[in-house]
Design a protein around this motif. Sequence first.
Motif, PDB file in Angstrom:
ATOM      1  N   GLU A   3      -5.712  20.379  14.257  1.00 59.48           N
ATOM      2  CA  GLU A   3      -5.567  19.253  13.516  1.00 59.48           C
ATOM      3  C   GLU A   3      -4.339  18.666  12.666  1.00 59.48           C
ATOM      4  OE1 GLU A   3      -9.225  17.231  12.062  1.00 59.48           O
ATOM      5  OE2 GLU A   3      -9.022  16.348  13.404  1.00 59.48           O
ATOM      6  N   LYS A   4      -3.216  18.086  12.063  1.00 54.55           N
ATOM      7  CA  LYS A   4      -2.617  18.310  11.318  1.00 54.55           C
ATOM      8  C   LYS A   4      -2.255  16.404  10.320  1.00 54.55           C
ATOM      9  CE  LYS A   4       2.908  19.306  10.251  1.00 54.55           C
ATOM     10  NZ  LYS A   4       3.607  19.715  10.342  1.00 54.55           N
ATOM     11  N   ARG A   5      -2.215  16.957   9.064  1.00 59.81           N
ATOM     12  CA  ARG A   5      -1.958  15.889   8.485  1.00 59.81           C
ATOM     13  C   ARG A   5      -0.888  15.047   8.303  1.00 59.81           C
ATOM     14  NH1 ARG A   5      -6.672  14.432   3.354  1.00 59.81           N
ATOM     15  NH2 ARG A   5      -8.370  14.630   4.762  1.00 59.81           N
ATOM     16  N   ILE A   6      -0.909  14.237   8.303  1.00 56.05           N
ATOM     17  CA  ILE A   6       1.204  13.826   8.145  1.00 56.05           C
ATOM     18  C   ILE A   6       0.380  12.022   7.295  1.00 56.05           C
ATOM     19  CG2 ILE A   6       2.857  12.474   9.504  1.00 56.05           C
ATOM     20  CD1 ILE A   6       2.114  15.163  10.111  1.00 56.05           C
ATOM     21  N   GLY A   7       1.398  12.925   5.719  1.00 52.12           N
ATOM     22  CA  GLY A   7       1.249  11.724   5.153  1.00 52.12           C
ATOM     23  C   GLY A   7       1.786  10.444   5.705  1.00 52.12           C
ATOM     24  N   ILE A   8       1.689   9.663   4.818  1.00 49.49           N
ATOM     25  CA  ILE A   8       2.391   8.116   4.615  1.00 49.49           C
ATOM     26  C   ILE A   8       3.149   7.592   3.257  1.00 49.49           C
ATOM     27  CG2 ILE A   8       1.496   5.696   5.536  1.00 49.49           C
ATOM     28  CD1 ILE A   8      -0.079   7.227   7.653  1.00 49.49           C
ATOM     29  N   THR A   9       4.197   7.435   3.227  1.00 47.65           N
ATOM     30  CA  THR A   9       4.580   7.256   2.371  1.00 47.65           C
ATOM     31  C   THR A   9       4.061   5.485   1.810  1.00 47.65           C
ATOM     32  OG1 THR A   9       6.163   8.310   3.231  1.00 47.65           O
ATOM     33  CG2 THR A   9       6.851   7.019   0.795  1.00 47.65           C
ATOM     34  N   ARG A  10       4.131   4.925   2.375  1.00 46.65           N
ATOM     35  CA  ARG A  10       4.243   3.467   2.394  1.00 46.65           C
ATOM     36  C   ARG A  10       3.863   2.810   3.564  1.00 46.65           C
ATOM     37  NH1 ARG A  10       9.045   1.061  -0.900  1.00 46.65           N
ATOM     38  NH2 ARG A  10       8.097  -0.857   0.305  1.00 46.65           N
ATOM     39  N   LEU A  11       3.619   1.138   3.066  1.00 48.21           N
ATOM     40  CA  LEU A  11       3.497   0.591   4.053  1.00 48.21           C
ATOM     41  C   LEU A  11       3.764  -0.705   3.266  1.00 48.21           C
ATOM     42  CD1 LEU A  11      -0.062   0.260   6.608  1.00 48.21           C
ATOM     43  CD2 LEU A  11       0.642  -1.996   4.941  1.00 48.21           C
ATOM     44  N   HIS A  12       3.952  -2.322   3.888  1.00 48.79           N
ATOM     45  CA  HIS A  12       4.774  -2.871   3.334  1.00 48.79           C
ATOM     46  C   HIS A  12       4.968  -4.299   4.716  1.00 48.79           C
ATOM     47  CE1 HIS A  12       9.621  -1.790   3.319  1.00 48.79           C
ATOM     48  NE2 HIS A  12       9.073  -2.682   3.833  1.00 48.79           N
ATOM     49  N   MET A  13       4.571  -5.390   3.954  1.00 46.07           N
ATOM     50  CA  MET A  13       5.030  -6.853   5.165  1.00 46.07           C
ATOM     51  C   MET A  13       6.072  -7.459   5.070  1.00 46.07           C
ATOM     52  SD  MET A  13       1.136  -8.518   3.625  1.00 46.07           S
ATOM     53  CE  MET A  13       1.006  -9.498   5.276  1.00 46.07           C
ATOM     54  N   GLU A  14       6.331  -7.550   6.162  1.00 43.39           N
ATOM     55  CA  GLU A  14       7.933  -8.351   6.010  1.00 43.39           C
ATOM     56  C   GLU A  14       7.880  -9.023   6.860  1.00 43.39           C
ATOM     57  OE1 GLU A  14      10.816  -4.912   5.827  1.00 43.39           O
ATOM     58  OE2 GLU A  14      10.458  -4.562   7.802  1.00 43.39           O
ATOM     59  N   GLU A  15       9.278 -10.102   7.231  1.00 45.97           N
ATOM     60  CA  GLU A  15       9.213 -10.919   8.568  1.00 45.97           C
ATOM     61  C   GLU A  15      10.107  -9.950   9.521  1.00 45.97           C
ATOM     62  OE1 GLU A  15      11.031 -14.422   7.087  1.00 45.97           O
ATOM     63  OE2 GLU A  15      12.791 -13.721   5.900  1.00 45.97           O
ATOM     64  N   ASP A  16      10.061 -10.266  10.186  1.00 44.98           N
ATOM     65  CA  ASP A  16      11.017 -10.246  11.493  1.00 44.98           C
ATOM     66  C   ASP A  16      12.170 -10.828  11.891  1.00 44.98           C
ATOM     67  OD1 ASP A  16      12.002  -8.518  13.541  1.00 44.98           O
ATOM     68  OD2 ASP A  16      10.165  -8.636  15.141  1.00 44.98           O
ATOM     69  N   ALA A  33       0.911  -1.464   0.158  1.00 46.72           N
ATOM     70  CA  ALA A  33      -0.148   0.365  -0.054  1.00 46.72           C
ATOM     71  C   ALA A  33       0.452   0.911   0.129  1.00 46.72           C
ATOM     72  CB  ALA A  33      -0.726  -0.243   1.403  1.00 46.72           C
ATOM     73  N   THR A  34       0.566   2.545  -0.518  1.00 47.37           N
ATOM     74  CA  THR A  34       0.908   3.947  -0.313  1.00 47.37           C
ATOM     75  C   THR A  34       0.354   4.234  -0.528  1.00 47.37           C
ATOM     76  OG1 THR A  34       0.635   3.729  -2.819  1.00 47.37           O
ATOM     77  CG2 THR A  34       2.630   2.881  -2.101  1.00 47.37           C
ATOM     78  N   ASN A  35       0.373   6.303  -0.140  1.00 48.65           N
ATOM     79  CA  ASN A  35      -0.090   7.151  -0.003  1.00 48.65           C
ATOM     80  C   ASN A  35      -1.795   7.508   0.950  1.00 48.65           C
ATOM     81  OD1 ASN A  35       1.250   9.210  -1.620  1.00 48.65           O
ATOM     82  ND2 ASN A  35       0.290   7.797  -3.623  1.00 48.65           N
ATOM     83  N   GLY A  36      -1.077   7.878   1.474  1.00 50.53           N
ATOM     84  CA  GLY A  36      -1.700   7.174   2.912  1.00 50.53           C
ATOM     85  C   GLY A  36      -2.005   8.665   4.081  1.00 50.53           C
ATOM     86  N   TRP A  37      -2.342   8.782   4.962  1.00 48.82           N
ATOM     87  CA  TRP A  37      -2.763   9.870   6.067  1.00 48.82           C
ATOM     88  C   TRP A  37      -3.243   9.327   7.422  1.00 48.82           C
ATOM     89  CZ3 TRP A  37      -7.471  11.632   8.023  1.00 48.82           C
ATOM     90  CH2 TRP A  37      -8.173  11.436   6.221  1.00 48.82           C
ATOM     91  N   LEU A  38      -2.421  10.205   8.270  1.00 51.43           N
ATOM     92  CA  LEU A  38      -3.158   9.977   9.270  1.00 51.43           C
ATOM     93  C   LEU A  38      -3.372  11.769   9.513  1.00 51.43           C
ATOM     94  CD1 LEU A  38      -1.360  10.449  12.417  1.00 51.43           C
ATOM     95  CD2 LEU A  38      -1.097   7.638  11.795  1.00 51.43           C
ATOM     96  N   THR A  39      -4.228  12.222  11.343  1.00 48.26           N
ATOM     97  CA  THR A  39      -4.271  12.625  11.922  1.00 48.26           C
ATOM     98  C   THR A  39      -4.172  13.301  12.763  1.00 48.26           C
ATOM     99  OG1 THR A  39      -6.555  13.645  10.053  1.00 48.26           O
ATOM    100  CG2 THR A  39      -6.021  15.162  11.748  1.00 48.26           C
ATOM    101  N   ILE A  40      -2.919  14.015  13.071  1.00 50.60           N
ATOM    102  CA  ILE A  40      -2.330  14.519  14.566  1.00 50.60           C
ATOM    103  C   ILE A  40      -3.426  16.048  15.450  1.00 50.60           C
ATOM    104  CG2 ILE A  40      -0.591  13.307  14.684  1.00 50.60           C
ATOM    105  CD1 ILE A  40       0.772  15.766  14.249  1.00 50.60           C
ATOM    106  N   TYR A  41      -3.149  16.049  16.525  1.00 53.71           N
ATOM    107  CA  TYR A  41      -3.592  17.268  16.954  1.00 53.71           C
ATOM    108  C   TYR A  41      -1.997  18.139  17.282  1.00 53.71           C
ATOM    109  CZ  TYR A  41      -8.338  15.762  17.056  1.00 53.71           C
ATOM    110  OH  TYR A  41      -9.542  15.709  16.184  1.00 53.71           O
ATOM    111  N   THR A  42      -2.122  19.008  16.827  1.00 49.91           N
ATOM    112  CA  THR A  42      -0.719  19.822  17.526  1.00 49.91           C
ATOM    113  C   THR A  42      -0.437  20.697  18.912  1.00 49.91           C
ATOM    114  OG1 THR A  42      -1.481  22.051  15.991  1.00 49.91           O
ATOM    115  CG2 THR A  42       0.320  20.563  14.891  1.00 49.91           C
ATOM    116  N   GLU A  43       0.440  20.730  19.386  1.00 49.33           N
ATOM    117  CA  GLU A  43       0.443  21.163  20.699  1.00 49.33           C
ATOM    118  C   GLU A  43      -0.842  22.421  20.380  1.00 49.33           C
ATOM    119  OE1 GLU A  43       4.767  21.173  22.575  1.00 49.33           O
ATOM    120  OE2 GLU A  43       4.940  21.439  20.743  1.00 49.33           O
ATOM    121  N   GLU A  44      -0.763  23.562  19.759  1.00 53.43           N
ATOM    122  CA  GLU A  44      -1.532  24.407  18.843  1.00 53.43           C
ATOM    123  C   GLU A  44      -3.224  24.151  19.405  1.00 53.43           C
ATOM    124  OE1 GLU A  44       0.877  24.402  17.040  1.00 53.43           O
ATOM    125  OE2 GLU A  44       2.008  25.172  18.291  1.00 53.43           O
ATOM    126  N   GLY A  45      -3.244  22.355  19.415  1.00 52.27           N
ATOM    127  CA  GLY A  45      -4.705  21.985  19.053  1.00 52.27           C
ATOM    128  C   GLY A  45      -5.547  22.110  17.748  1.00 52.27           C
TER     129      GLY A  45
END
Lengths: 485, 96
Positions: free
Chosen positions: A116-129, A102-114
């Motif tokens: 909302e800020k969107r943080i981009g997610i470049t990619r998510l991949h699977m692997e073994e530990d 998967a690629t191109n996602g985002w989630l939202t955080i709350y900054t110290e000033e309260g």
Amino acid sequence: MRENYEAVIGLEIHCQLATATKIFCNCPNTFGAHPNANVCPVCLGMPGVLPVLNAKALEYAIKAALALNCTIAPLSKFDRKQYFYPDLPKNYQISQYDLPLATNGWLTIYTEEGREKRIGITRLHMEEDAGKLVHAGSDRLAGSSYSLVDYNRAGVPLCEIVSEPDMRSGAEAAAYAQELRRILRYLGVCDGNMQEGSLRCDVNVSVRPKGSSKLGTKVEIKNMNSFNAIQRAIDYEIDRQVAAIEAGERIVQETRLWEENSQRTITMRVKEGSSDYRYFPEPDLPPIVLTAAQIEAYRSALPELPRQKRQRYQLEYGLNAYEANLIADDRSVAEFFEAVVATGAEPKPAFNWIMGDITAYLNENKLKITEIPLTPAALGEMLQLIADQTISTKIAKDLLPELLSQPLAGTVKDLVAAKGLKVMTGAELEAIVTEVINSHPKEVEQYRAGKTKLLGFFVGQVMKRTQGKAEPQTTNDLIKAKLEN
Amino acid sequence: MIDRAQVAHVANLARLQLAEAEVEIFAKQLNDILQYVEQLNQLDPQLEGVEPTTRAIEGTIPTRPDAIRQMVDPEALLNCAAAREDTFFRVPQILG
Ligand SMILES: [Zn+2]
């Protein structure tokens, strides 16, 4: 001088998926097992074995990706990442390189000033530990004469989630990691235990003069096992880099370790040739092909996520942002709260009881809200009894320990009746008020002479004689009426 | 074109010790292989718009249910190791 600089921060988070077995074999995926109890020919990389993907691991990774607003690739594949280190039994790690899940996602955080800020997610991949090394003869690699390896962790399913360099402070990075963990826990795909390494954060930090769009030299920090450590490590590293630049030094691209004891980052020896992993497609595993219909089926099975709950609690229940954040933090608490409100209880008192006395009890006894006998229905009934003044808040507080620790036989109302805790009003209360007034002639005189603050004294006396059962407003009114006539 | 330095670099990454003469031989062999595959470029017009593939068989990855099943006693696997200590695998010193 730090005000003249801007930090650019990105996070790489590895999370262990909470499956029963490993990603490519049937070995148990459990933390804390006896060394090498959870191994088999597949995860030890013996010749001739065939890895087979765990359906649950794939499902969990897809759910995580969808909850993080990623686009799922219709075709992705596994690759071999090759390097030599004893924690890697096959001398390669099965990972995903150029075609991640998967690629191109985002989630939202709350900054110290309260905000909302969107943080981009470049990619998510699977692997073994990889496995775990124990260095004999020294607690440091360099001083060891030999090493011991435990492969219980080798082959545990991981999701690697790479963020965009969208964060600007240690606090923002910590907020991102916290929200990510919250989402994964909501989905039930990762327990998020940082002490046990189920969630591990690597951080990339660089600084640049404010207003500059050119990125500075990036330094990687590892070894932080709490959100607090992430925040402090980044803030330390920003200060270190700014001081170095101000002193005319050059920032070296390197990996540094956060030292919890000394609260600083130190240079880590760089793995030789680590940049050249010679990835190639894993020949033992066909590509992952997902149809739009399959992806939509996963999407429609997603639970309501923390951000959606926070918004709904403010809009529908009238909680403020702070309260909504607090109660939506843990999914089981949020669901308990919703179930209480569904009984007809007012959201605000429900919030107060859950986050107040109930949370205190849970923390004190190290219990989860799902592990106590108190049901949302019982709490809802208790709140109703308070609302219609059958019991006082004080009585409810006295009742709560029993409701929290013992299963309720009938209804809360039955329990109130059996204990004789029903609020006292009417003639019964009036008789006690009269009694109190008659037995304190001196105070009555002072009150009538203008010392009206003594009202509280009379209320206290009534409460004492009724063991807190007197209905407060009626008590007040009765005392006033009798004293002022 | 693969030169001797590249062969030596890859050999080093793969922890292979090659004699000078072997570097020479492998550089030549690898170039021969590349030239052989290079012939595909003659098909360029026909290959226009064809996605690269890693496999000859169509279809998605097979999966297995998430159920624990250990077929081999880990003790037997530990005994396959060159060296063990208790139930750990023992490996030589990693960094000098
Ligand atoms: Zn295994």
